[in-house]
Scaffold this motif. Structure first.
Motif, mmCIF file in Angstrom:
data_model
loop_
_atom_site.group_PDB
_atom_site.id
_atom_site.type_symbol
_atom_site.label_atom_id
_atom_site.label_comp_id
_atom_site.label_asym_id
_atom_site.label_seq_id
_atom_site.Cartn_x
_atom_site.Cartn_y
_atom_site.Cartn_z
ATOM 1 N N SER A 123 34.436 31.748 36.127
ATOM 2 C CA SER A 123 35.766 31.882 36.625
ATOM 3 C C SER A 123 35.823 33.580 37.666
ATOM 4 N N TRP A 124 36.383 33.850 36.468
ATOM 5 C CA TRP A 124 37.249 35.468 37.435
ATOM 6 C C TRP A 124 36.276 35.939 38.069
ATOM 7 N N LEU A 125 35.155 35.952 37.803
ATOM 8 C CA LEU A 125 33.691 37.247 38.554
ATOM 9 C C LEU A 125 33.729 36.582 40.046
ATOM 10 N N THR A 126 33.919 35.261 39.822
ATOM 11 C CA THR A 126 33.484 33.481 41.019
ATOM 12 C C THR A 126 35.019 34.617 41.884
ATOM 13 N N GLU A 127 36.080 34.103 41.739
ATOM 14 C CA GLU A 127 37.773 34.695 41.861
ATOM 15 C C GLU A 127 36.948 36.338 42.769
ATOM 16 N N LEU A 128 36.818 37.383 41.770
ATOM 17 C CA LEU A 128 36.949 39.305 42.189
ATOM 18 C C LEU A 128 35.744 39.083 43.540
ATOM 19 N N LEU A 129 35.630 38.001 43.205
ATOM 20 C CA LEU A 129 33.888 38.403 44.797
ATOM 21 C C LEU A 129 33.996 37.543 45.939
ATOM 22 N N SER A 130 34.688 36.507 45.821
ATOM 23 C CA SER A 130 35.300 35.611 46.973
ATOM 24 C C SER A 130 36.792 36.486 47.556
ATOM 25 N N ALA A 131 37.090 37.774 46.286
ATOM 26 C CA ALA A 131 39.020 37.666 47.280
ATOM 27 C C ALA A 131 38.161 38.743 48.210
#
Length: 131
Positions: A123-131
């Motif tokens: 989830s953290w990586l998904t959020e980071l990449l979508s920012a």
């Protein structure tokens, strides 16, 4: 998994002769294992400070902190917390016992050193990449 919350009565020290007591809600969530949130409520226009759990634990034993947050034990069973904000520095005095019990409860949920096991890296990586 359950969260940990505790109400700690703290004293805001404004000068040598003036202070004011108010309740601070301390919150800890295992899904954010490194952080402790201090909710100051109406006493401070609903201010919330997010502090490092490790910093609070170190501050119970001796002076700790750099930058905007400094914590150290007092000589009379208290803990001093200095918070630097845009309006200046707030010096708070908290009783050692309730703060130590709150932090012990957080360690029952997530022992110190095991925080990374609680992080949702996907989830953290998904959020980071979508920012």
């Amino acid at each position: 998994m359950a969260n940990v919350s505790a109400r700690v009565v703290m004293r805001l020290i404004t000068d040598e002769t003036h202070s004011r007591e108010f309740g601070v809600e301390c919150h800890y969530r295992p899904d954010d294992p490194y952080a402790v949130r201090l909710h100051f409520g109406a006493a401070a226009q609903d201010a919330v400070w997010v502090l490092s759990r490790e910093l609070l634990l170190r501050g119970l034993r001796g002076p700790a902190g750099e930058g905007d947050v400094h914590i150290e034990p007092g000589t009379d069973g208290s803990v001093f917390v200095a918070l630097r904000g845009t309006d200046g520095i707030a010096l708070l005095e908290a009783p050692y016992g309730p703060l130590a019990r709150f932090l012990a409860a957080t360690e029952e949920l997530v022992p110190a050193g095991c925080e990374t096991l609680r992080l949702d890296w996907d989830s953290w990586l998904t959020e980071l990449l979508s920012a």
